[in-house]
Design a protein around this motif. Structure first.
Motif, PDB file in Angstrom:
ATOM      1  N   ASP A 140       0.858  -1.254   0.050  1.00  0.00           N
ATOM      2  CA  ASP A 140       0.112   0.032   0.072  1.00  0.00           C
ATOM      3  C   ASP A 140       0.843   1.374   0.172  1.00  0.00           C
ATOM      4  N   ALA A 141       2.049   1.186   0.500  1.00  0.00           N
ATOM      5  CA  ALA A 141       2.729   2.401   0.924  1.00  0.00           C
ATOM      6  C   ALA A 141       3.304   2.740  -0.664  1.00  0.00           C
ATOM      7  N   GLU A 142       3.766   1.871  -1.482  1.00  0.00           N
ATOM      8  CA  GLU A 142       4.388   1.764  -2.733  1.00  0.00           C
ATOM      9  C   GLU A 142       3.522   2.251  -3.604  1.00  0.00           C
ATOM     10  N   LEU A 143       2.127   1.696  -3.544  1.00  0.00           N
ATOM     11  CA  LEU A 143       1.067   2.228  -4.226  1.00  0.00           C
ATOM     12  C   LEU A 143       0.742   3.671  -3.908  1.00  0.00           C
ATOM     13  N   GLY A 144       0.772   3.976  -2.670  1.00  0.00           N
ATOM     14  CA  GLY A 144       0.450   5.506  -2.613  1.00  0.00           C
ATOM     15  C   GLY A 144       1.313   6.531  -3.152  1.00  0.00           C
ATOM     16  N   ALA A 145       2.684   5.896  -3.492  1.00  0.00           N
ATOM     17  CA  ALA A 145       3.726   6.831  -4.124  1.00  0.00           C
ATOM     18  C   ALA A 145       3.049   7.191  -5.405  1.00  0.00           C
ATOM     19  N   LEU A 146       2.508   6.115  -6.167  1.00  0.00           N
ATOM     20  CA  LEU A 146       2.131   6.405  -7.677  1.00  0.00           C
ATOM     21  C   LEU A 146       1.115   7.519  -7.536  1.00  0.00           C
ATOM     22  N   THR A 147       0.166   7.568  -6.713  1.00  0.00           N
ATOM     23  CA  THR A 147      -0.761   8.715  -6.688  1.00  0.00           C
ATOM     24  C   THR A 147      -0.097  10.029  -6.508  1.00  0.00           C
ATOM     25  N   ARG A 148       1.062  10.368  -5.717  1.00  0.00           N
ATOM     26  CA  ARG A 148       1.579  11.491  -5.659  1.00  0.00           C
ATOM     27  C   ARG A 148       2.383  11.747  -6.984  1.00  0.00           C
ATOM     28  N   GLN A 149       2.321  10.763  -7.954  1.00  0.00           N
ATOM     29  CA  GLN A 149       3.341  11.222  -9.267  1.00  0.00           C
ATOM     30  C   GLN A 149       2.036  11.418 -10.034  1.00  0.00           C
ATOM     31  N   GLY A 150       0.652  11.588  -9.770  1.00  0.00           N
ATOM     32  CA  GLY A 150      -0.101  12.169 -10.776  1.00  0.00           C
ATOM     33  C   GLY A 150      -0.652  11.052 -11.647  1.00  0.00           C
ATOM     34  N   LYS A 151      -0.378   9.814 -11.493  1.00  0.00           N
ATOM     35  CA  LYS A 151      -0.736   8.797 -12.412  1.00  0.00           C
ATOM     36  C   LYS A 151      -2.243   8.322 -12.388  1.00  0.00           C
ATOM     37  N   HIS A 152      -2.964   8.115 -13.475  1.00  0.00           N
ATOM     38  CA  HIS A 152      -4.419   7.707 -13.353  1.00  0.00           C
ATOM     39  C   HIS A 152      -4.659   6.194 -13.148  1.00  0.00           C
ATOM     40  N   ILE A 153      -4.403   5.711 -12.114  1.00  0.00           N
ATOM     41  CA  ILE A 153      -4.674   4.184 -11.970  1.00  0.00           C
ATOM     42  C   ILE A 153      -5.776   3.906 -11.115  1.00  0.00           C
ATOM     43  N   VAL A 154      -6.292   2.644 -11.630  1.00  0.00           N
ATOM     44  CA  VAL A 154      -7.505   2.086 -11.077  1.00  0.00           C
ATOM     45  C   VAL A 154      -6.834   0.747 -10.628  1.00  0.00           C
ATOM     46  N   ILE A 155      -7.101   0.460  -9.248  1.00  0.00           N
ATOM     47  CA  ILE A 155      -6.382  -0.721  -8.588  1.00  0.00           C
ATOM     48  C   ILE A 155      -7.566  -2.023  -8.554  1.00  0.00           C
ATOM     49  N   LEU A 156      -7.166  -3.054  -8.928  1.00  0.00           N
ATOM     50  CA  LEU A 156      -7.830  -4.213  -9.008  1.00  0.00           C
ATOM     51  C   LEU A 156      -7.681  -5.016  -7.927  1.00  0.00           C
ATOM     52  N   ASP A 157      -8.868  -5.801  -7.488  1.00  0.00           N
ATOM     53  CA  ASP A 157      -8.560  -6.885  -6.397  1.00  0.00           C
ATOM     54  C   ASP A 157      -7.892  -6.391  -5.007  1.00  0.00           C
ATOM     55  N   HIS A 158      -8.116  -4.975  -4.835  1.00  0.00           N
ATOM     56  CA  HIS A 158      -7.919  -4.340  -3.655  1.00  0.00           C
ATOM     57  C   HIS A 158      -9.270  -3.801  -2.930  1.00  0.00           C
ATOM     58  N   THR A 159      -9.407  -4.032  -1.589  1.00  0.00           N
ATOM     59  CA  THR A 159     -10.978  -3.724  -1.078  1.00  0.00           C
ATOM     60  C   THR A 159     -11.090  -2.469  -0.116  1.00  0.00           C
ATOM     61  N   SER A 160      -9.736  -1.641  -0.012  1.00  0.00           N
ATOM     62  CA  SER A 160      -9.558  -0.563   0.537  1.00  0.00           C
ATOM     63  C   SER A 160      -9.208   0.587  -0.209  1.00  0.00           C
ATOM     64  N   PRO A 161      -9.499   1.797   0.144  1.00  0.00           N
ATOM     65  CA  PRO A 161      -9.153   3.098  -0.576  1.00  0.00           C
ATOM     66  C   PRO A 161      -7.513   3.058  -0.447  1.00  0.00           C
ATOM     67  N   ILE A 162      -6.940   3.653  -1.549  1.00  0.00           N
ATOM     68  CA  ILE A 162      -5.344   4.019  -1.374  1.00  0.00           C
ATOM     69  C   ILE A 162      -5.239   5.298  -2.108  1.00  0.00           C
ATOM     70  N   GLY A 163      -4.809   6.419  -1.667  1.00  0.00           N
ATOM     71  CA  GLY A 163      -4.836   7.774  -1.785  1.00  0.00           C
ATOM     72  C   GLY A 163      -5.991   8.092  -2.865  1.00  0.00           C
ATOM     73  N   ASP A 164      -5.668   8.679  -3.975  1.00  0.00           N
ATOM     74  CA  ASP A 164      -6.741   9.107  -4.888  1.00  0.00           C
ATOM     75  C   ASP A 164      -7.101   8.184  -5.742  1.00  0.00           C
ATOM     76  N   MET A 165      -6.616   6.906  -5.743  1.00  0.00           N
ATOM     77  CA  MET A 165      -6.778   5.749  -6.708  1.00  0.00           C
ATOM     78  C   MET A 165      -8.180   5.052  -6.367  1.00  0.00           C
ATOM     79  N   LYS A 166      -9.027   4.892  -7.558  1.00  0.00           N
ATOM     80  CA  LYS A 166     -10.058   4.132  -7.321  1.00  0.00           C
ATOM     81  C   LYS A 166      -9.826   2.537  -7.209  1.00  0.00           C
ATOM     82  N   CYS A 167     -10.369   2.006  -6.485  1.00  0.00           N
ATOM     83  CA  CYS A 167     -10.478   0.444  -6.414  1.00  0.00           C
ATOM     84  C   CYS A 167     -11.751  -0.197  -6.587  1.00  0.00           C
ATOM     85  N   VAL A 168     -11.392  -1.415  -7.174  1.00  0.00           N
ATOM     86  CA  VAL A 168     -12.622  -2.203  -7.891  1.00  0.00           C
ATOM     87  C   VAL A 168     -12.128  -3.766  -7.434  1.00  0.00           C
TER      88      VAL A 168
END
Length: 339
Positions: A140-168
């Motif tokens: 999760d900490a590594e994924l959170g760094a991706l949001t700070r880089q402004g990347k538009h990412i949708v996380i799959l197979d993850h059930t809780s929010p991470i930063g500004d990324m959408k999760c399905v």
């Protein structure tokens, strides 16, 4: 020497100017028609433009479109293993969904390694894809760094929010709870769970499994790490079946179809029967479960709905919640003991 407007084969690439010349219209009129704004021209003119584009085999430049609209019409996905039938089915559904929106899907593999995953995400970002779907190997900490880089990412197979990324994701907690309750409802009292990764207490699948036992006043069945592979599950099950009859499991929940296949082979080789000696339920519900003996009872993930939710999260983020949990469905066959 080829010019910038030439293809690799040396043939000059058709431009909108060429289409306009053949149709006898302005380049602005061609743009209206090809950008889906044909109501600004007469039907006859629109038909001439479309006919000219077809005759000239006109293909709009992705680069030119991106410069004008800020969109490339491409989506990317990074998954751990395309040979896993679940990911194969999910990618197929995502590709179909992307096509409905006029997008193409670029598929990359991480092989379950965080370093490779980061590299693939960077490569897709360099190609200016409009969004990236990611079934993560990173924490999760590594994924959170991706949001700070402004990347538009949708996380799959993850059930809780991470930063500004959408999760399905599938609702893993409820699905695992229902599997445990089903096995316990058959009177099984030595059930074991085969799980891919380190069985962290925070994982929703493990939590659902544990809570179902607690709610029935029973100690939670042990969880064994089997790497989401046939080989890992096979070896774990072989080891479990060397125990005395009163200590070996009387039921197994395999957290993926691949793990169920490995466990099923080990059970057959030990001369034991499914479900009479050991009940077996898998998770994923891919077509593989239809071709085992006996056919596997399975908790089926709804890859079509997961893909729809993910596409909406990618292309219409303002209209979708941060986390979307998709229910799974228990498909009853023979391996659990039901008749």
């Amino acid at each position: 020497m080829t010019t910038p407007a030439s293809s690799a084969s040396g043939r000059k690439r058709t431009t909108r100017t060429d289409v306009a010349r053949l149709a006898g219209v302005s380049t602005a009129t061609v743009s209206y028609v090809l950008n889906g704004d044909a109501n600004r021209v007469s039907p006859e003119t629109a038909r001439r433009v479309l006919d000219a584009a077809e005759k000239l085999d006109y293909r709009p430049s992705i680069i030119a479109r991106a410069l004008k609209t800020g969109k490339t019409g491409m989506l990317g996905i990074v998954v751990p293993d395309i040979t896993n039938p679940y990911f194969g089915e999910l990618v197929e559904q995502l590709e179909r969904g992307a096509t409905e929106y006029g997008h193409s899907l670029v598929v990359n593999l991480s092989h379950g390694l965080a370093d490779i995953e980061r590299t693939r995400v960077e490569e897709l970002s360099d190609r200016n894809v409009d969004a990236i779907f990611l079934s993560p190997a990173q924490n999760d900490a590594e994924l959170g760094a991706l949001t700070r880089q402004g990347k538009h990412i949708v996380i799959l197979d993850h059930t809780s929010p991470i930063g500004d990324m959408k999760c399905v994701s599938t609702d893993f907690y409820q699905a695992s709870y229902d599997i445990a309750a089903h096995l316990l409802g058959h009177g099984r009292r030595r059930a074991a769970m085969l799980f891919g990764d380190e069985a962290a207490l925070s994982d929703q699948r493990v939590m659902g499994w544990t809570q179902a036992h607690r709610d029935l006043g029973l100690p939670a069945g042990p969880v064994y790490q089997s790497d989401f592979t046939r080989e890992g599950a096979y070896q774990i099950t072989v080891n479990l079946l060397t125990r005395p009859a009163q200590e070996r499991p009387d039921a197994i929940f395999a957290a993926s179809d691949l793990e169920a296949l490995g466990a099923l082979r080990a059970i057959h080789e030990a001369g034991l029967r499914v479900p009479e000696d050991i009940a077996l339920i898998s998770f994923d519900g891919t077509a593989e479960t239809l071709y085992t003996w006996p056919q596997l009872t399975t908790m089926q993930q709804d890859t079509m709905q997961i893909a729809r939710c993910a596409i909406d999260a990618a292309l219409r983020p303002d209209t979708t919640p941060d986390v979307q949990l998709v229910p799974a469905k228990l498909i009853i066959r023979r391996s659990c003991g039901c008749r």
